[in-house]
Write a protein that holds these residues in place. Structure first.
Motif, mmCIF file in Angstrom:
data_model
loop_
_atom_site.group_PDB
_atom_site.id
_atom_site.type_symbol
_atom_site.label_atom_id
_atom_site.label_comp_id
_atom_site.label_asym_id
_atom_site.label_seq_id
_atom_site.Cartn_x
_atom_site.Cartn_y
_atom_site.Cartn_z
ATOM 1 N N PHE A 5 -49.818 91.004 -37.852
ATOM 2 C CA PHE A 5 -51.149 90.781 -37.302
ATOM 3 C C PHE A 5 -52.119 91.816 -37.844
ATOM 4 N N ASN A 6 -53.383 91.523 -37.708
ATOM 5 C CA ASN A 6 -54.481 92.396 -38.113
ATOM 6 C C ASN A 6 -55.741 91.932 -37.395
ATOM 7 N N PRO A 7 -56.583 92.829 -36.849
ATOM 8 C CA PRO A 7 -56.531 94.302 -36.851
ATOM 9 C C PRO A 7 -55.445 94.840 -35.928
ATOM 10 N N PRO A 8 -55.247 96.183 -35.935
ATOM 11 C CA PRO A 8 -54.093 96.731 -35.204
ATOM 12 C C PRO A 8 -54.263 96.756 -33.694
ATOM 13 N N GLN A 9 -55.442 96.487 -33.146
ATOM 14 C CA GLN A 9 -55.625 96.536 -31.703
ATOM 15 C C GLN A 9 -54.903 95.352 -31.054
ATOM 16 N N ILE A 10 -53.979 95.636 -30.148
ATOM 17 C CA ILE A 10 -53.178 94.601 -29.510
ATOM 18 C C ILE A 10 -52.753 95.121 -28.138
ATOM 19 N N SER A 11 -52.557 94.203 -27.195
ATOM 20 C CA SER A 11 -52.148 94.600 -25.846
ATOM 21 C C SER A 11 -51.011 93.708 -25.378
ATOM 22 N N PHE A 12 -50.068 94.314 -24.622
ATOM 23 C CA PHE A 12 -48.910 93.621 -24.090
ATOM 24 C C PHE A 12 -49.020 93.564 -22.563
ATOM 25 N N LEU A 13 -48.479 92.493 -21.976
ATOM 26 C CA LEU A 13 -48.412 92.328 -20.529
ATOM 27 C C LEU A 13 -47.029 91.797 -20.177
ATOM 28 N N TRP A 14 -46.339 92.498 -19.282
ATOM 29 C CA TRP A 14 -45.000 92.101 -18.837
ATOM 30 C C TRP A 14 -45.107 91.407 -17.480
ATOM 31 N N THR A 15 -44.298 90.354 -17.293
ATOM 32 C CA THR A 15 -44.248 89.631 -16.028
ATOM 33 C C THR A 15 -42.812 89.525 -15.563
ATOM 34 N N HIS A 16 -42.637 89.495 -14.228
ATOM 35 C CA HIS A 16 -41.320 89.337 -13.610
ATOM 36 C C HIS A 16 -41.434 88.270 -12.523
ATOM 37 N N ARG A 17 -40.701 87.167 -12.719
ATOM 38 C CA ARG A 17 -40.787 86.017 -11.812
ATOM 39 C C ARG A 17 -42.203 85.494 -11.744
ATOM 40 N N GLY A 18 -42.919 85.531 -12.873
ATOM 41 C CA GLY A 18 -44.278 85.035 -12.944
ATOM 42 C C GLY A 18 -45.335 85.983 -12.465
ATOM 43 N N GLN A 19 -44.946 87.159 -11.925
ATOM 44 C CA GLN A 19 -45.904 88.140 -11.431
ATOM 45 C C GLN A 19 -46.047 89.281 -12.439
ATOM 46 N N GLU A 20 -47.269 89.801 -12.562
ATOM 47 C CA GLU A 20 -47.529 90.877 -13.510
ATOM 48 C C GLU A 20 -46.812 92.152 -13.077
ATOM 49 N N VAL A 21 -46.180 92.846 -14.041
ATOM 50 C CA VAL A 21 -45.467 94.092 -13.787
ATOM 51 C C VAL A 21 -46.383 95.253 -14.161
ATOM 52 N N THR A 22 -46.685 96.090 -13.206
ATOM 53 C CA THR A 22 -47.508 97.284 -13.462
ATOM 54 C C THR A 22 -46.586 98.487 -13.495
ATOM 55 N N SER A 23 -46.318 98.983 -14.701
ATOM 56 C CA SER A 23 -45.408 100.123 -14.876
ATOM 57 C C SER A 23 -46.077 101.149 -15.772
ATOM 58 N N SER A 24 -46.169 102.371 -15.258
ATOM 59 C CA SER A 24 -46.780 103.449 -16.048
ATOM 60 C C SER A 24 -45.860 103.935 -17.155
ATOM 61 N N THR A 25 -44.567 103.545 -17.095
ATOM 62 C CA THR A 25 -43.609 104.010 -18.108
ATOM 63 C C THR A 25 -43.479 103.047 -19.274
ATOM 64 N N ALA A 26 -44.145 101.885 -19.231
ATOM 65 C CA ALA A 26 -44.093 100.950 -20.361
ATOM 66 C C ALA A 26 -44.802 101.563 -21.561
ATOM 67 N N THR A 27 -44.204 101.423 -22.718
ATOM 68 C CA THR A 27 -44.728 102.032 -23.948
ATOM 69 C C THR A 27 -44.979 100.966 -24.994
ATOM 70 N N THR A 28 -45.964 101.224 -25.857
ATOM 71 C CA THR A 28 -46.292 100.327 -26.969
ATOM 72 C C THR A 28 -46.494 101.167 -28.211
ATOM 73 N N THR A 29 -45.821 100.790 -29.292
ATOM 74 C CA THR A 29 -45.918 101.499 -30.573
ATOM 75 C C THR A 29 -46.392 100.534 -31.640
ATOM 76 N N VAL A 30 -47.466 100.897 -32.370
ATOM 77 C CA VAL A 30 -48.029 100.067 -33.448
ATOM 78 C C VAL A 30 -47.844 100.811 -34.757
ATOM 79 N N THR A 31 -47.223 100.137 -35.750
ATOM 80 C CA THR A 31 -46.981 100.738 -37.064
ATOM 81 C C THR A 31 -47.419 99.773 -38.147
#
Length: 970
Positions: A146-172
């Motif tokens: 993909f391009n440009p490098p700006q991208i965001s991830f969202l995790w869900t559990h049983r259809g509900q959004e997961v809010t976790s401060s420990t989730a990490t995202t690495t772009v290379t």
């Protein structure tokens, strides 16, 4: 009126509005970069100059019609206040900031920034979906390409959004210019486990019209319970067999490893299914007599896929082996033996204790030198630090190196060491030993029998977790012990590293010496702080006018990326050393950047007359502690030769205008002369009647100086030391009836730096377009393939053809071109394009290409029936009868459904027949899928078009074939 306009733009030159915009487009597409300005009345187009820059390089300008490949600038829109830059076939190399400069009468009145970004949507996949019961696991999701490098991830559990401060995202970045991103979500799985629980990973990106979603079910892993016991034997001399019970684990594939005193013992066999959907297995290992005599503890270690820390159990042979138990002495015998041992030990200590102590101290004593640093530590150049170890047992010691208390590891073998705490290693890579194992008893909570009950752990509680390691490049060396003349041995330990200013500035190295297999540090050495050197990068000498003094010239040199900050500049001229100009304190002192490197500037003045003579030499030397020899930069004189471009021509109102660019010269005095070239015939001198002239009747070229219609724009100061000018000629008599145009023109440039004038010649070229037929030729095969062809005759240059087909929208096609020479000697080019039209919606995975590729081989298409109400010639079969070819004609609407189904079944056979009969190459058959018409009726009619471009044609020529259909709109 002109005075008002000039006054208006002089005021605008002081206030320049900077506009920043962002333009998004797809790869290989064309896009216009906006730039506009409202003009007042009375603007003269000749005084307007528009320049577009990308990466500080000019890509398009209306001055001299300069345009780089891949760009275009429409000069006709400039007076309307719009001057967009067209980027064709946008690629990743064309991304970035574009600068639009607009000047009127050499005064800048408008400036804007436009950022071009190429959008490529990502593809989403799940990297890891394994969850270990009772332990923290990481779910990973990957977005690629993909391009440009700006991208965001969202995790869900049983259809509900997961809010976790420990989730990490690495772009290379990836080698192809795109980007890859990995998002990780820490999850701890606790019983009871619901097998239908789903997780989701969603990605949001500017190139996506809607979010990408991947839902998946995690794979749970149950850790086993491990216990080890001995199998009872009837006889004492019978072999000893150990049993390892492994229960309550899932999935089934586990491996079992037996380890005795840190050494692996090979085994394997099968597993059994429990009632609770977990598995159990029992593994046996029969010890040999030698292994029984070794004694100690035997471990049963169980590894599972995706689990980094194994589960193990152990048994002590001293307590479990019956043969050893029978040999245990009674209490009285133990007391007697103990008293004897104590008595002998006391006698031994009294006799030899003192001498043994002195001998042991002498043997274990080591002489460790201080850390020897390299004499010069220069950024980017390898350096080595060394420690010498001497002693009788020097061959049994080991050295550990540290940088600012961070351990140094060899990165040449293991690669760069990542920051963070290292996880415990598996048994396969680091065998267990008595130093690493300790006996503890830990039981997990009784979670339905699924959690593992561990009788022996794999790590000692005293051993700390691995700390952060020193970043950078390091290579460890250990020289084998060297025997000296005495009984002592010598060992050299060293580290080769590449200095980095950020990492090693103000740092110290530490070396800890200990015996192999021992934790105690025998000796520790710490180095002194060392200075990291960085050699300066010195620019060439630049010339500029001295502010407020027209008779002097300022010479400037720049030094950058050096360390430490002490640097010296010395200026010299042929007459001796020059005095540098005193700069302001903010400019004179070296200035550090974000990485810690310094930069500095030095200037000196020189009379302009000295440099304009052309022979005066000026040089500067730069002295720095990181340089073995000073760096020298020289400049000679101020006179520069001009660079003359080729003559370019442009047609305007049936008249030709010629221009020639003269750049990079000094002084500004330059002479430009235009000459007209004509071919004349030499005639004989009738009055002289000389026989010498009888053979002297060849043609000659006449050069006539042109005085009317010439113009020299400039000279214009481009750099502090160079000028540029543009010579323009409006061809005399061009476009006037009865006046024959010249064969060519010549531009002659003369300058004081040239020994002879520079000449550039333009000659008139005659380009003839080819003969284009009024329509396309088309033939249809029995299985619905239409063969379109176009024959072009004549022409004096190559012709470019572009085929396209479709319904309401059209797509590009592949074609085949062949060139030949006609009977009359003129050029002929035939272009052929085969089209197979299909109806309905495309199936998943289908594309626009007519053929597919598997393992590098091309597969022939399966053509569909032609659906058309008009009468079309179908070449169902060809028969030769007295040299006459007969074809069967049948309307498509008169064929029954049964005939159509039969025709579709024999598509493959007829496709091969068509290729043989008509000489078609499957690689050039194009599949065109047509949609339904309005109201979901019959499909839309087929259109086939070809675009013809030629240098002699002012605009492209189009030939279009449209399918005749009564119910369709054309």
């Amino acid at each position: 009126m002109k005075f008002k306009v000039l006054s208006y733009y002089c005021l605008l030159g002081c206030i320049i509005l900077v506009v920043s915009e962002e333009v998004l487009t797809g790869p290989s597409s064309s896009v216009d970069l906006p730039c506009s300005k409202t003009w007042p009345e009375g603007i003269e187009s000749d005084l307007l100059k528009v320049t577009w820059l990308h990466n500080h390089s000019v890509v398009a300008s209306n001055v001299g019609n300069h345009t780089e490949p891949g760009y275009s600038l429409n000069a006709s829109l400039i007076l309307n206040g719009s001057f967009p830059l067209t980027v064709r076939n946008a690629s990743f190399g064309q991304q970035g900031v574009y600068e639009c400069y607009v000047r009127y009468n050499d005064t800048q009145v408008h400036f804007s920034n436009v950022t071009l970004l190429i959008m490529v949507p990502p593809s989403l996949s799940v990297l890891s979906s394994v969850l270990v019961l009772g332990r923290e696991s990481i779910l990973q999701c990957e977005a690629t390409g993909f391009n440009p490098p700006q991208i965001s991830f969202l995790w869900t559990h049983r259809g509900q959004e997961v809010t976790s401060s420990t989730a990490t995202t690495t772009v290379t970045p990836t080698p192809g210019g795109l980007y890859r991103a990995v998002s990780g979500l820490p999850v701890t799985l606790t019983p009871p486990v619901n097998p239908n629980v789903t997780f989701g990973c969603e990605v949001t990106h500017v190139a996506l019209k809607r979010r990408l979603v991947r839902e998946f079910k995690p794979r749970p892993v149950y850790l086993p319970e491990v216990s080890v016991s001995t199998v009872p034997t009837s006889k004492r001399a019978s072999p000893l067999t150990l049993s390892c019970d492994i229960t309550g684990f899932s999935p089934q594939n586990v491996s079992v490893l037996w380890i005795q005193n840190g050494s692996a013992l090979p085994v394997p066999p099968p597993t059994q299914l429990n009632l609770d959907s977990t598995y159990r297995t029992r593994r046996f290992y029969t010890l040999t007599e030698e292994q029984r005599n070794q004694g100690g503890e035997v471990h049963c270690v169980v590894n599972q896929p995706h689990i980094t820390e194994p589960v193990s159990g152990s048994v002590n042979l001293t307590a479990a082996d019956p043969q050893v138990q029978e040999q245990i002495l009674t209490k009285s015998a133990k007391a007697s033996v103990a008293m004897m041992i104590i008595s002998l030990t006391l006698v031994f200590l009294m006799c030899f204790g003192f001498s043994w102590r002195r001998r042991d101290e002498k043997v274990k004593s080591l002489n460790v030198s201080g850390i020897i640093l390299p004499p010069r530590v220069v950024v980017g150049q390898k350096g080595r630090i060394t420690v010498s170890i001497e002693g009788r047992r020097a061959d049994r010691v080991q050295a550990a190196w540290f940088l600012n208390d961070l351990p140094i590891v060899d990165t040449t073998c293991t690669g760069p060491h990542h920051s963070g705490r290292a996880s415990r290693v598996s048994v396969s890579s680091h065998p267990y030993s008595a130093h690493h194992l300790g006996r503890v008893s830990v039981s997990s909570p009784p979670y339905s029998g699924r959690m593992s009950r561990i009788s022996v752990t794999s790590m000692s509680e005293k051993g700390p977790l691995l700390p952060l390691t020193a970043p950078g490049y390091y290579k460890l060396h250990t020289q084998q012990p060297l025997h000296s003349s005495s009984a002592d041995k010598q060992l050299l330990s060293s580290v080769t590293f590449i200095p980095n200013l950020t990492l090693h500035k103000g740092a110290v190295f530490k070396c800890q010496v200990s015996y192999k297999g021992k934790d105690k540090v025998v000796e520790e050495k710490v180095s002194d702080k060392f200075t990291v050197l960085a050699t300066p990068e010195v620019s060439e000498i630049k010339l500029s006018d001295s502010s407020g003094d027209a008779d002097t010239t300022m010479l400037t040199v720049q030094a950058s990326r050096f360390h430490p900050d002490v640097i010296t500049f010395r200026w010299f001229c042929e007459g001796g050393e020059l005095s540098p100009v005193a700069l302001a304190p903010a400019l004179a002192a070296p200035r550090p950047d974000g990485e810690g490197f310094f930069s500095a500037m030095s200037q000196c003045r020189l009379p302009r007359a000295e440099l304009e003579r052309g022979g005066t030499k000026v040089w500067v030397t730069v002295h720095h502690i990181a340089l073995k020899q000073p760096i020298t930069r020289k400049t000679t004189g101020f006179i520069k030769k001009p660079s003359v471009s080729e003559i370019t021509s442009a047609s305007h109102n049936a008249a030709l205008t010629f221009s020639c660019e003269v750049t990079g010269f000094y002084p500004p005095d330059v002479s430009v002369t235009w000459l007209q070239l004509r071919t004349v015939e030499r005639r004989k001198d009738a009055e002289r009647g000389s026989e010498e002239d009888e053979d002297d009747d060849d043609d000659d070229e006449e050069r006539v100086e042109i005085t009317e219609g010439t113009q020299l724009w400039g000279p214009l100061l481009t750099d502090p030391a160079t000028f540029r000018a543009t010579a323009v000629l409006e061809e005399p008599g061009s476009g006037v009836k009865g006046v024959e145009p010249a064969e060519g023109v010549m531009c002659r440039v003369d300058h004081c730096s040239l020994q002879a004038p520079v000449e550039r010649v333009w000659r008139r070229a005659h380009i003839v377009p080819p003969s284009i037929p009024p329509s396309l030729s088309v033939r249809w095969t029995g299985d619905g393939v239409g063969v379109f062809s176009l024959l072009l005759r004549g022409g004096s240059a190559d012709t470019t053809l572009l085929w396209a087909a479709g319904g309401a929208t059209m797509s590009l096609l592949s074609s085949e071109e062949s060139k030949a020479t006609g009977a009359e000697g003129h050029r002929e080019m035939t272009s052929t394009c085969a089209v197979l039209r299909l109806s309905g919606q495309p199936s998943q995975g289908s594309g626009t290409n007519v053929h597919s590729h598997t393992n590098g081989h091309t597969h022939k298409p399966k053509p569909a029936m032609l659906e058309c109400e008009a009468e079309v010639a179908f070449i169902d079969e060809e028969e030769e009868d007295d040299g006459v070819r007969r074809t069967q004609r049948a309307p498509a609407e008169k064929r029954s459904d049964g005939q159509r189904e039969k025709k579709e079944e024999s598509t493959d056979e007829k496709s091969e027949q068509t290729e043989t009969e008509m000489g078609l190459d499957p690689a050039y058959i194009n599949r065109v899928r047509l949609g339904e018409g309005e109201g979901g009726g019959e499909r839309e009619p087929l259109r086939v078009s070809v675009e013809i471009t030629h240098p002699a044609l002012s605009t492209p020529v189009y030939r279009i074939w449209t399918e005749a259909k009564t119910d369709a709109r054309l």
